[in-house]
Write a protein that holds these residues in place. Structure first.
Motif, PDB file in Angstrom:
ATOM      1  N   VAL A  71       0.844  -1.195   0.000  1.00 15.08           N
ATOM      2  CA  VAL A  71       0.000   0.000   0.000  1.00 15.08           C
ATOM      3  C   VAL A  71       0.879   1.244   0.000  1.00 15.08           C
ATOM      4  O   VAL A  71       1.768   1.390   0.841  1.00 15.08           O
ATOM      5  N   VAL A  72       0.642   2.139  -0.944  1.00 15.41           N
ATOM      6  CA  VAL A  72       1.398   3.392  -1.042  1.00 15.41           C
ATOM      7  C   VAL A  72       0.461   4.543  -0.649  1.00 15.41           C
ATOM      8  O   VAL A  72      -0.553   4.754  -1.312  1.00 15.41           O
ATOM      9  N   PRO A  73       0.760   5.283   0.401  1.00 15.36           N
ATOM     10  CA  PRO A  73      -0.117   6.382   0.854  1.00 15.36           C
ATOM     11  C   PRO A  73       0.044   7.615  -0.036  1.00 15.36           C
ATOM     12  O   PRO A  73       0.678   8.600   0.357  1.00 15.36           O
ATOM     13  N   VAL A  74      -0.554   7.579  -1.223  1.00 19.51           N
ATOM     14  CA  VAL A  74      -0.376   8.679  -2.168  1.00 19.51           C
ATOM     15  C   VAL A  74      -0.988   9.974  -1.654  1.00 19.51           C
ATOM     16  O   VAL A  74      -0.568  11.069  -2.051  1.00 19.51           O
ATOM     17  N   ASP A  75      -2.001   9.865  -0.775  1.00 18.43           N
ATOM     18  CA  ASP A  75      -2.559  11.086  -0.195  1.00 18.43           C
ATOM     19  C   ASP A  75      -1.487  11.868   0.564  1.00 18.43           C
ATOM     20  O   ASP A  75      -1.401  13.097   0.463  1.00 18.43           O
ATOM     21  N   ALA A  76      -0.668  11.121   1.313  1.00 18.21           N
ATOM     22  CA  ALA A  76       0.394  11.770   2.079  1.00 18.21           C
ATOM     23  C   ALA A  76       1.431  12.392   1.152  1.00 18.21           C
ATOM     24  O   ALA A  76       1.929  13.496   1.399  1.00 18.21           O
ATOM     25  N   PHE A  77       1.743  11.675   0.064  1.00 18.12           N
ATOM     26  CA  PHE A  77       2.708  12.221  -0.881  1.00 18.12           C
ATOM     27  C   PHE A  77       2.178  13.494  -1.527  1.00 18.12           C
ATOM     28  O   PHE A  77       2.883  14.493  -1.663  1.00 18.12           O
ATOM     29  N   PHE A  78       0.929  13.487  -1.909  1.00 14.27           N
ATOM     30  CA  PHE A  78       0.350  14.652  -2.568  1.00 14.27           C
ATOM     31  C   PHE A  78       0.267  15.830  -1.602  1.00 14.27           C
ATOM     32  O   PHE A  78       0.469  16.984  -1.992  1.00 14.27           O
ATOM     33  N   SER A  79       0.005  15.541  -0.331  1.00 14.47           N
ATOM     34  CA  SER A  79      -0.020  16.614   0.668  1.00 14.47           C
ATOM     35  C   SER A  79       1.361  17.252   0.811  1.00 14.47           C
ATOM     36  O   SER A  79       1.493  18.479   0.917  1.00 14.47           O
ATOM     37  N   LEU A  80       2.387  16.405   0.819  1.00 18.97           N
ATOM     38  CA  LEU A  80       3.742  16.933   0.870  1.00 18.97           C
ATOM     39  C   LEU A  80       4.046  17.769  -0.363  1.00 18.97           C
ATOM     40  O   LEU A  80       4.632  18.847  -0.284  1.00 18.97           O
ATOM     41  N   LEU A  81       3.624  17.263  -1.514  1.00 16.66           N
ATOM     42  CA  LEU A  81       3.904  17.910  -2.791  1.00 16.66           C
ATOM     43  C   LEU A  81       3.318  19.314  -2.863  1.00 16.66           C
ATOM     44  O   LEU A  81       3.886  20.202  -3.490  1.00 16.66           O
ATOM     45  N   THR A  82       2.206  19.525  -2.203  1.00 12.59           N
ATOM     46  CA  THR A  82       1.526  20.817  -2.270  1.00 12.59           C
ATOM     47  C   THR A  82       1.696  21.631  -0.992  1.00 12.59           C
ATOM     48  O   THR A  82       1.007  22.627  -0.796  1.00 12.59           O
ATOM     49  N   SER A  83       2.606  21.206  -0.128  1.00  6.90           N
ATOM     50  CA  SER A  83       2.800  21.898   1.147  1.00  6.90           C
ATOM     51  C   SER A  83       3.839  22.999   1.008  1.00  6.90           C
ATOM     52  O   SER A  83       4.624  23.040   0.054  1.00  6.90           O
ATOM     53  N   GLU A  84       3.844  23.905   1.976  1.00  3.98           N
ATOM     54  CA  GLU A  84       4.832  24.976   1.969  1.00  3.98           C
ATOM     55  C   GLU A  84       6.248  24.448   2.111  1.00  3.98           C
ATOM     56  O   GLU A  84       7.204  25.101   1.725  1.00  3.98           O
ATOM     57  N   GLN A  85       6.359  23.253   2.661  1.00  3.65           N
ATOM     58  CA  GLN A  85       7.679  22.664   2.871  1.00  3.65           C
ATOM     59  C   GLN A  85       8.457  22.523   1.575  1.00  3.65           C
ATOM     60  O   GLN A  85       9.675  22.639   1.546  1.00  3.65           O
ATOM     61  N   VAL A  86       7.755  22.274   0.462  1.00  4.42           N
ATOM     62  CA  VAL A  86       8.439  22.086  -0.822  1.00  4.42           C
ATOM     63  C   VAL A  86       7.958  23.101  -1.852  1.00  4.42           C
ATOM     64  O   VAL A  86       8.119  22.881  -3.040  1.00  4.42           O
ATOM     65  N   THR A  87       7.381  24.189  -1.407  1.00  5.61           N
ATOM     66  CA  THR A  87       6.878  25.176  -2.356  1.00  5.61           C
ATOM     67  C   THR A  87       7.575  26.509  -2.176  1.00  5.61           C
ATOM     68  O   THR A  87       6.934  27.552  -2.128  1.00  5.61           O
ATOM     69  N   LYS A  88       8.846  26.462  -2.032  1.00  2.02           N
ATOM     70  CA  LYS A  88       9.609  27.692  -1.828  1.00  2.02           C
ATOM     71  C   LYS A  88      10.466  28.000  -3.058  1.00  2.02           C
ATOM     72  O   LYS A  88      11.263  27.177  -3.486  1.00  2.02           O
ATOM     73  N   GLN A  89      10.284  29.175  -3.586  1.00  2.63           N
ATOM     74  CA  GLN A  89      10.984  29.575  -4.804  1.00  2.63           C
ATOM     75  C   GLN A  89      12.452  29.858  -4.514  1.00  2.63           C
ATOM     76  O   GLN A  89      12.805  30.387  -3.469  1.00  2.63           O
ATOM     77  N   PHE A  90      13.309  29.511  -5.483  1.00  2.00           N
ATOM     78  CA  PHE A  90      14.723  29.814  -5.348  1.00  2.00           C
ATOM     79  C   PHE A  90      14.904  31.325  -5.267  1.00  2.00           C
ATOM     80  O   PHE A  90      14.446  32.059  -6.148  1.00  2.00           O
ATOM     81  N   PRO A  91      15.572  31.830  -4.241  1.00  2.75           N
ATOM     82  CA  PRO A  91      15.786  33.284  -4.139  1.00  2.75           C
ATOM     83  C   PRO A  91      16.464  33.869  -5.369  1.00  2.75           C
ATOM     84  O   PRO A  91      16.162  34.980  -5.775  1.00  2.75           O
ATOM     85  N   VAL A  92      17.377  33.102  -5.981  1.00  2.00           N
ATOM     86  CA  VAL A  92      18.083  33.620  -7.153  1.00  2.00           C
ATOM     87  C   VAL A  92      17.116  33.849  -8.311  1.00  2.00           C
ATOM     88  O   VAL A  92      17.268  34.790  -9.097  1.00  2.00           O
ATOM     89  N   MET A  93      16.064  33.018  -8.415  1.00  2.00           N
ATOM     90  CA  MET A  93      15.062  33.204  -9.462  1.00  2.00           C
ATOM     91  C   MET A  93      14.147  34.395  -9.128  1.00  2.00           C
ATOM     92  O   MET A  93      13.779  35.171 -10.015  1.00  2.00           O
ATOM     93  N   THR A  94      13.798  34.518  -7.873  1.00  5.55           N
ATOM     94  CA  THR A  94      12.983  35.667  -7.458  1.00  5.55           C
ATOM     95  C   THR A  94      13.681  36.974  -7.813  1.00  5.55           C
ATOM     96  O   THR A  94      13.087  37.901  -8.364  1.00  5.55           O
ATOM     97  N   GLU A  95      14.961  37.022  -7.506  1.00  7.27           N
ATOM     98  CA  GLU A  95      15.742  38.226  -7.779  1.00  7.27           C
ATOM     99  C   GLU A  95      15.876  38.464  -9.279  1.00  7.27           C
ATOM    100  O   GLU A  95      15.782  39.600  -9.759  1.00  7.27           O
TER     101      GLU A  95
END
Length: 1059
Positions: A117-141
């Motif tokens: 059993v693969v808990p894809v709900d947990a993976f998708f939650s991680l995928l859309t969380s702030e933990q992995v949704t941070k833009q590279f500062p160099v790109m922002t600049e």
């Protein structure tokens, strides 16, 4: 296998895209669109993919998640590409199925492939969380810089809808002119139609556009349409490639501005020179900016093709002799780079003034952080301390360079550095003098006659301060030391002192911001004294005693430099925009220098031996005194003072302002000592208490004790009724000392520094009140001098020791000695290696009346039979080095003359010891509480939660108000008790003494607890004194009798008075 490679091989045409932005960009309505020409191409827009370009690669997210959850590697990626265009992933990204349907089908595929059993709900939650949704500062600049240049920006993303129906694009859309999302358009990359749609909305041609993506298939599709492409494997590398295409930097150069009018240099001749030096054939313009700091040698930022450089030149016009020697800067940096010192790489020295008007040199641009504000706003206290530690260590690295091996043996004269420097800066000052500055005239006379002994010669920077260092952007590490114009060979302590200038300057000082009006301890910044101490430890050199001279010289030199800057400003030669202000600052700096000169003079004078006074007193009551009476570091004042008159005792003084003038002056001096010496050292002392050497007394404490003694702040605690002739103490009343005690209570370390800490104070009072002359000579004198420490052994683990009559330890007479046996614990101070005396309470006659069974004997700690079982902790705090010990006394023999007052007098002694001691404890608790409230007020005014400052939260306002009321109530009650003790004696004040011991600890616990709550988790840490305050306050609800005992005593006296 990475996601990018798998997508290329299996035609996976999407990725997850998320980001965050801390800035927003907008362009005025109707603003003109600009084009940028580069190498024959004209660019008008830059298009960004999201996943793998603006945020970290989703392949890494999948791989790390699988590893953490023990899912077979590659499961997620295989499921994503299953079914091709008709598979669940691409169907989901085109917006054709809902999130629930996707997760159901996707979960089945993953579980089938993994055979678990693969808990894809947990993976998708991680995928859309702030933990992995941070833009590279160099790109922002980069996006900000692109838009600043007038180009358009767009995001072209394969994405999906969330359960809410909104598309998953957590971007600040204001940074893009066009946003194209696959789930809204019904088509995905690499379908050419989605690229054409983006171009159409931008209103540009393919040849006018650059597209960034991490997937080869997507880039190939874009290139087939004529779009210029950049493949993103690493954001930093991609930005460099994009900069080369656009022809301008995409990273804002910190601390730069447009070249000031009077500082312009001929760009054409400079560009010709650079192309000859660098061999740069690529077409494109030269970009030139000026660094906004630097008041001496003008410094410029240069970008040509893909090279970023820094140019430092001599200023124009007639210059002072030997000043602005860029040739020396070039030489020293080249040598130090080879020696491993972090400096920018130098490229060339040009002494041909025809190129740009004056000689100059070139070095590579070193990106990083330059901290222009020494208070380091925005950093955590631990990070601030790490920055200053890195600064200190790199200075040690500079001073450790082997000058011979580095080829710098002739870089400057070796020996007599300080005398030569003094004369040099006197000459520089005279050459640029525009008016008479009295303090400068005094310094010009004083400095040559107070020169320190010669130190070893090292490389000295000459202008070593925080804003001449470039730090790594992600860790407290010095990447480069700048501005070597004043470097030479000389005394390294001159650099150390100069690096501490900011500690004595106000924060609004226009030329060099300071820290004088900040709380370094609260900020986590080492004090100047700590910086000197750390430097000596790192270098393995003795502690610096004459650092006041070095500080005086440093401020004198800055004053001379400012005078030179001002003189050049008058002629239009100075490079800094703030140069004209410097004329007003010369006198300010000179006065600071003279203040340190005065301190150094006092230090030298105090070390001069004089005739020993004929009579001796053991206190150093602060009062006006003439210099001939100072007898050095071991001096004790012997000035007679009249005893307090009845009139002076008659009024209850509720604030320090109401104290008699001599005591008010003593309070002022004590407060100044605390602010200058004690508070700044607290973090070092807290760190020492948890270090491997914590059971050894801190040398900082010992040094401060000598300083306090020399400054007349010693043995202030003995009340005048105990020592009416002021033979041992300062002759203060209980009320007068209470105000001082509150001030000392604002730091847990202060009482010891002034030799006013328990249990020594109580033990000394026992010896003064009840000790024989022999006992006083052996124990009281060294305690008063601070040479030894002591403990008081009463509490026992097997009985309720709050009732002193329960004590079971025995003291029996045998052959002219007393033999002691007993089990004691919570014996404060007994683990201190300086503890040489134990004041022991035990039973000599169990058959005697209840309050005549106990006796007190003096036990030397070296007596055989004393065994410390273990140190005890208070809420995990060991309170080293004194600690709180559990101790066994087994057949400990002491001479009969060690009995205090006589057998059976122990209860009487213990009660007499507690009266003034309880005033001390309670006023220290008021001090704890005042400091906690001050820290709380500062905290809630500087922190924001839920969109508004903490100070605007109603509950915190109520807490502050309640704390203020409770502190004032407790203080007044303690002062009243002290006043009654002064007027009627301790016995008559028994009710009030019991009440304050009932009230003050509980009040302090509540006030400190509110402060901890306002601080959050930081309040529990050792970064602030609150945790120590609370543990002491809570302990004092038990020490000297628990609350319940005092409550019972108050109730009994209250009922008796009503009978």
């Amino acid at each position: 296998m990475t996601l990018r490679r798998l997508c290329q091989s299996l035609l996976l045409q999407g990725a997850w895209r998320t980001t965050f932005l801390t800035h927003s960009w907008s362009r005025p309505w109707g603003a003109r669109r600009w084009v940028h020409s580069r190498g024959g191409s004209t660019y008008r827009a830059v298009i960004f993919d999201m996943g793998g370009v603006l945020i970290p690669s989703p392949g890494k997210v999948a791989a790390e998640w699988e590893a953490r959850n023990h899912i077979p590697s590659g499961t997620i990626l295989k499921a994503l590409v299953a079914g091709g265009d008709s598979g669940p992933w691409l169907t989901f990204m085109r917006g054709e199925i809902t999130l629930d349907n996707f997760l159901q089908e996707f979960g089945r595929l993953c579980s089938d492939m993994a055979k678990t059993v693969v808990p894809v709900d947990a993976f998708f939650s991680l995928l859309t969380s702030e933990q992995v949704t941070k833009q590279f500062p160099v790109m922002t600049e980069a996006i900000a810089q692109i838009r600043t240049r007038g180009l358009q920006t767009a995001v072209l993303s394969n994405n999906f809808r969330l359960s809410s129906g909104n598309s998953f694009l957590p971007l600040d859309r204001k940074q893009f002119d066009v946003v194209v999302e696959s789930c809204l358009e019904g088509i995905c990359k690499p379908d050419p139609r989605i690229y054409k749609l983006c171009l159409e909305r931008l209103g540009v041609q393919p040849s006018e556009t650059i597209f960034l993506d991490d997937l080869g298939l997507n880039l190939k599709a874009a290139a087939s349409l004529g779009i210029h492409t950049v493949k993103v494997s690493d954001p930093e590398t991609a930005i460099k490639e994009l900069e080369a295409l656009l022809g301008f930097t995409l990273r804002a150069v910190p601390n730069t501005c447009s070249v000031r009018t009077r500082m312009e240099i001929p760009k054409d001749s400079l560009e010709k020179y650079l192309r000859g030096l660098l061999g740069t054939q690529t077409t494109g313009h030269l970009e030139l900016l000026q660094f906004d700091h630097g008041q001496s040698n003008p410094t410029y930022y240069i970008r040509l093709a893909d090279r970023q450089l820094v140019l430092r030149k001599k200023p124009p016009g007639k210059l002072l002799p030997s000043a602005h020697a860029v040739e020396r800067e070039f030489r020293i940096m080249k040598a130090l780079s080879s020696a491993g010192v972090p400096v920018p790489k130098v490229l060339d020295l040009c002494e041909d003034s025809s190129i740009i008007g004056t000689p100059f040199y070139l070095m590579e641009y070193c990106p990083g952080i330059i901290y222009k504000d020494p208070s380091l706003p925005g950093l955590e206290p631990s990070h601030r301390r790490a920055v200053y530690t890195a600064m200190n260590r790199v200075l040690c690295q500079i001073h450790s360079v082997d000058i011979t091996a580095a080829g710098l043996g002739d870089y400057g004269k070796q020996g007599d550095y300080i005398p030569r420097q003094v004369q040099t800066w006197i000459k520089q000052y005279r050459a640029s003098e525009t008016s008479t500055v009295p303090a400068m005239e005094r310094l010009i006379e004083w400095l040559p006659s107070h020169l320190p002994r010669e130190q070893r010669s090292t490389v000295v920077h000459g202008d070593f301060r925080l804003d001449n260092l470039i730090f790594h952007p992600e860790k407290p590490e010095v990447k480069a030391v700048l501005d070597w114009e004043l470097s030479t060979l000389g005394d390294p302590l001159a650099d150390v002192a100069y690096s501490c200038l900011a500690h004595y300057l106000p924060s609004d000082f226009p030329v060099l911001r300071g820290l004088r009006d900040c709380d370094p301890t609260q900020l986590g910044i080492p004090t100047a004294e700590e910086c000197f101490t750390a430097y000596c430890l790192h270098m393995g050199t003795p502690a610096v005693t004459n650092w006041n001279f070095y500080m005086a010289f440093s401020f004198f030199r800055v004053a001379a430099i400012l005078q030179g800057v001002y003189k050049r400003a008058l002629t239009g030669q100075a490079s800094s925009a703030s140069a004209e202000q410097s004329g007003r600052l010369v006198e300010f700096m000179a006065n600071l220098a003279w203040d340190f000169a005065i301190k150094e003079g006092f230090r030298v004078f105090k070390q001069t031996p004089t005739t020993k006074p004929s009579s001796r007193s053991f206190h150093t009551q602060a009062r006006p005194r003439t210099l001939p009476n100072i007898t050095g570091a071991r001096h004790y004042s012997s000035f007679p003072e009249p005893s307090p008159t009845p009139a002076s005792l008659g009024a209850l003084v509720i604030s320090p302002e109401g104290l008699p003038a001599p005591v008010r002056e003593l309070y002022r001096r004590l407060k100044g000592f605390m602010e200058q010496h004690v508070y700044p050292m607290e973090q070092v002392l807290r760190d020492h208490q948890v270090s491997a050497g914590r059971w050894t007394p801190s040398p900082l404490i010992e040094g401060l004790k000598e300083k306090a003694k020399a400054e007349g702040l010693w043995n202030l605690f003995l009340p005048v009724e105990t020592d009416p002739e002021k033979k041992y103490g300062a002759g203060l009343t209980n009320v007068q000392y209470a105000h001082l005690c509150e001030l000392m209570g604002s730091s847990v370390y202060a009482p010891e520094i002034f030799n006013c800490s328990a249990p020594d104070t109580g033990n000394m009072e026992v010896l003064v009140r009840y000790g024989t002359e022999e006992q006083k000579a052996r124990w009281l004198v060294p305690l008063l001098e601070g040479r030894i420490r002591s403990c008081f052994a009463m509490t026992e683990p097997k009985v309720a020791s709050s009732d002193a009559t329960n004590i079971e330890s025995s003291i029996r007479e045998e052959d002219g000695h007393y033999v002691i046996n007993g089990h004691k614990w919570w014996i404060s101070g007994i683990l201190d290696p300086r503890c040489q005396l134990c004041v022991f309470m035990g039973k000599t006659d169990p058959e005697a009346p209840r309050h005549r069974q106990q006796s007190v004997v003096l036990v030397p700690m070296e007596t055989p039979g004393i065994k410390v079982v273990r140190p005890l902790t208070v809420y995990g705090l060991e309170d080293a080095p004194g600690g709180h010990g559990e101790v066994l006394f087994e057949d400990v023999r002491v001479p009969k003359e060690n009995m205090v007052l006589g057998p059976g007098r122990g209860f009487e002694i213990a009660q007499g010891r507690l009266g003034p001691g309880r005033i001390h404890h309670c006023m220290r608790l008021v001090g704890f509480s005042e400091r906690a409230l001050e820290l709380m007020k500062a905290r809630v005014q500087s922190r924001v939660a839920f969109g508004k400052p903490l100070v605007e939260q109603g509950t915190l306002l109520a807490d502050i108000a309640q704390s203020r009321v409770e502190i004032e109530q407790a203080r007044l009650l303690v002062l009243k008790a002290a006043h009654l003790m002064d007027m009627t004696g301790n016995k008559a004040a028994a009710l009030d003494i019991a009440m304050i011991k009932m009230v003050a600890p509980s009040m302090a616990c509540r006030v400190i607890d509110r402060a901890v709550q306002a601080f959050g988790a930081a309040g529990l840490s050792s970064d602030y004194p609150l945790a120590q305050f609370f543990s002491w306050a809570r302990a004092l609800r038990l020490a000297d009798g628990p609350d319940e005992v005092h409550q019972a005593a108050v109730a009994k006296m209250e009922l008796k008075s009503r009978a």
